[in-house]
Design a protein around this motif. Structure first.
Motif, short mmCIF file in Angstrom:
data_model
loop_
_atom_site.label_atom_id
_atom_site.label_comp_id
_atom_site.label_asym_id
_atom_site.label_seq_id
_atom_site.Cartn_x
_atom_site.Cartn_y
_atom_site.Cartn_z
N VAL A 245 0.81 -1.16 -0.13
CA VAL A 245 -0.11 0.12 -0.05
C VAL A 245 0.95 1.22 -0.17
O VAL A 245 1.74 1.29 0.82
CB VAL A 245 -0.75 0.07 1.22
N ASP A 246 0.58 2.29 -0.73
CA ASP A 246 1.50 3.48 -0.79
C ASP A 246 1.14 4.47 0.16
O ASP A 246 2.42 4.85 0.78
CB ASP A 246 0.93 4.03 -2.20
N ASP A 247 0.05 4.52 0.87
CA ASP A 247 -0.11 5.17 2.10
C ASP A 247 -1.61 5.07 2.70
O ASP A 247 -2.40 4.58 2.10
CB ASP A 247 0.21 6.85 1.59
N VAL A 248 -1.61 5.64 4.13
CA VAL A 248 -2.68 5.48 4.68
C VAL A 248 -3.10 6.60 5.36
O VAL A 248 -2.12 7.53 5.76
CB VAL A 248 -2.54 4.39 6.05
N LEU A 249 -4.36 7.08 4.86
CA LEU A 249 -4.66 8.57 5.41
C LEU A 249 -5.86 8.38 6.51
O LEU A 249 -6.59 7.43 6.53
CB LEU A 249 -5.69 9.22 4.04
N VAL A 250 -5.71 9.23 7.36
CA VAL A 250 -6.32 9.44 8.27
C VAL A 250 -7.49 10.28 8.38
O VAL A 250 -7.24 11.64 8.19
CB VAL A 250 -5.99 9.32 9.65
N ILE A 251 -8.92 10.19 8.56
CA ILE A 251 -10.05 11.01 8.23
C ILE A 251 -10.78 11.18 9.49
O ILE A 251 -11.24 10.34 10.42
CB ILE A 251 -10.95 10.57 7.09
N PRO A 252 -10.92 12.62 9.93
CA PRO A 252 -12.04 13.00 11.20
C PRO A 252 -13.53 12.14 10.94
O PRO A 252 -13.80 12.08 9.76
CB PRO A 252 -12.16 14.37 11.09
N ASP A 253 -14.09 11.67 12.35
CA ASP A 253 -15.42 11.17 11.95
C ASP A 253 -16.42 12.20 11.25
O ASP A 253 -17.18 11.56 10.66
CB ASP A 253 -15.86 11.03 13.43
N ARG A 254 -16.16 13.37 11.67
CA ARG A 254 -17.08 14.31 10.84
C ARG A 254 -17.05 14.24 9.46
O ARG A 254 -18.16 14.23 8.73
CB ARG A 254 -16.73 15.85 11.65
N GLU A 255 -15.84 14.32 8.92
CA GLU A 255 -15.86 13.88 7.56
C GLU A 255 -16.50 12.86 6.90
O GLU A 255 -16.75 12.70 5.82
CB GLU A 255 -14.38 14.34 7.09
N ALA A 256 -16.28 11.67 7.68
CA ALA A 256 -16.78 10.26 7.22
C ALA A 256 -18.33 10.42 7.27
O ALA A 256 -18.79 9.91 6.20
CB ALA A 256 -16.44 9.27 8.45
N VAL A 257 -19.05 10.88 8.25
CA VAL A 257 -20.47 11.16 8.40
C VAL A 257 -20.76 12.25 6.89
O VAL A 257 -21.78 11.82 6.36
CB VAL A 257 -20.73 11.74 9.61
N GLN A 258 -20.27 13.24 6.89
CA GLN A 258 -20.46 14.12 5.54
C GLN A 258 -20.50 13.39 4.24
O GLN A 258 -21.18 13.55 3.36
CB GLN A 258 -19.48 15.29 5.56
N GLY A 259 -19.20 12.44 4.25
CA GLY A 259 -19.06 11.37 2.95
C GLY A 259 -20.45 10.50 2.86
O GLY A 259 -20.77 10.27 1.67
N ILE A 260 -20.98 10.12 4.07
CA ILE A 260 -22.16 9.32 3.79
C ILE A 260 -23.10 10.19 2.94
O ILE A 260 -24.08 9.76 2.14
CB ILE A 260 -22.81 9.02 5.26
N LEU A 261 -23.54 11.56 3.39
CA LEU A 261 -24.32 12.45 2.75
C LEU A 261 -23.98 12.82 1.52
O LEU A 261 -25.04 12.59 0.80
CB LEU A 261 -24.50 13.72 3.63
#
Length: 319
Positions: A245-261
């Motif tokens: 794997v080239d890299d691992v990115l870490v995302i805040p929960d808030r942005e993950a929920v926005q991603g659902i929407l």
């Protein structure tokens, strides 16, 4: 290390039990991200996530004695659902251990299959209980620390490589690392020029912390994304990710929920936060690699209750 021969063999073995999910271009996401986007819709998989593949792979490999004694699994949601449903279909007795923080809907589905549900105070306690039940004779079906499970999840990558058009970058969510290990093993052989990006959420970043430490380490869990909340990755998944794997990115929960929407609005699919986190990560990848990016997203699951999503959106002040 799992290779393409093991993944192809597993694809043949589980083919009659799981769905070959659609791989389709997404005009809506392409417009949103300003780059061509192709999605692998594992949220349309049997049981609502990719986990059915690995669970089936393990169940089909059981001996008669192991089938008679039964199996046990730890899960924050999707793995438990997959094991319970597939075990019932294959007439294998199953016990599923979940933390009390797991979604209520997941627990209800597990119990509806006839599997025995055991609840614990947290993930550490859940894994400890699984070890005790193993000592009592049940066969563990680990969510990621098992070559058969990784080979089963690798069939996602096999199908993606066969069905997608040209891709430069593929993004895959990471909990314990079983999915990305299998997908990366397939893509490194079949699409060797593609960059592979792992995605975690803050408070469930076991793989990125392992990469920083040079090996698996225990992590404190605080993310709302229980389906990504492994207390540590395994040496098996760490080895695959560190090599492939080239890299691992870490995302805040808030942005993950926005991603659902955003997925609902632009891609017209209902996802869970473990898949929603891929969208903000894709924006970061797009910024890093520049023009010419052709993105592939493995939308790993859709087992999020509407009430939970609305509650998270309210909590984070999202419309």
């Amino acid at each position: 290390m799992i290779g393409i021969p093991e993944i192809r063999t597993m694809a043949e073995r589980i083919a009659g039990h799981v769905v070959r999910t659609p791989t389709v271009p997404s005009p809506g996401l392409s417009s949103l991200l300003n780059a061509p986007v192709t999605v692998k819709l594992e949220l349309l998989q049997r049981t609502g996530s990719f986990k059915a593949r690995g669970a089936t792979a393990k169940l089909l490999a059981l001996s008669e004695a192991e089938r008679a004694a039964g199996v046990v699994a730890v899960s924050g949601g999707n793995h438990g659902i997959a094991l319970a449903v597939m075990a019932a279909a294959l007439d294998v007795k199953a016990t599923v251990v979940m933390p009390r923080s797991a979604p209520a809907r997941s627990a209800e589905i597990v119990e509806s299959t006839g599997a025995l549900l055991r609840l614990t105070d947290g993930m550490d306690e859940a894994f400890a209980l699984m070890e005790r039940l193993r000592d009592e004779g049940l066969t563990p079906v680990h969510p990621f620390d098992d070559p058969l499970v990784i080979a089963g999840q690798g069939t996602v990558g096999l199908e993606f490589a066969d069905d997608a058009g040209e891709l430069t970058d593929v993004l895959v969510s990471i909990g314990g690392g079983g999915l990305i290990s299998g997908v990366a093993a397939a893509l490194r052989t079949l699409r060797p020029g593609v960059r592979i990006w792992g995605v975690e959420t803050e408070g469930a970043q076991a793989m990125s912390e392992a990469l920083a430490a040079g090996g698996p380490v225990p992590v404190a869990l605080s993310s709302i994304v229980t389906t990504l909340s492994a207390p540590a990755v395994s040496h098996l998944t760490y080895d695959h990710v560190s090599a492939l794997v080239d890299d691992v990115l870490v995302i805040p929960d808030r942005e993950a929920v926005q991603g659902i929407l955003d997925l609902a609005d632009h891609a017209k699919v209902w996802a869970e936060p473990a898949a929603g986190c891929l969208l903000p990560a894709a924006r970061r990848v797009r910024e890093r690699v520049g023009d010419g990016a052709r993105l592939g997203l493995v939308l790993c699951g859709g087992n999020a209750a509407p009430g939970d999503v609305m509650s998270w959106a309210e909590r984070f002040g999202l419309n």
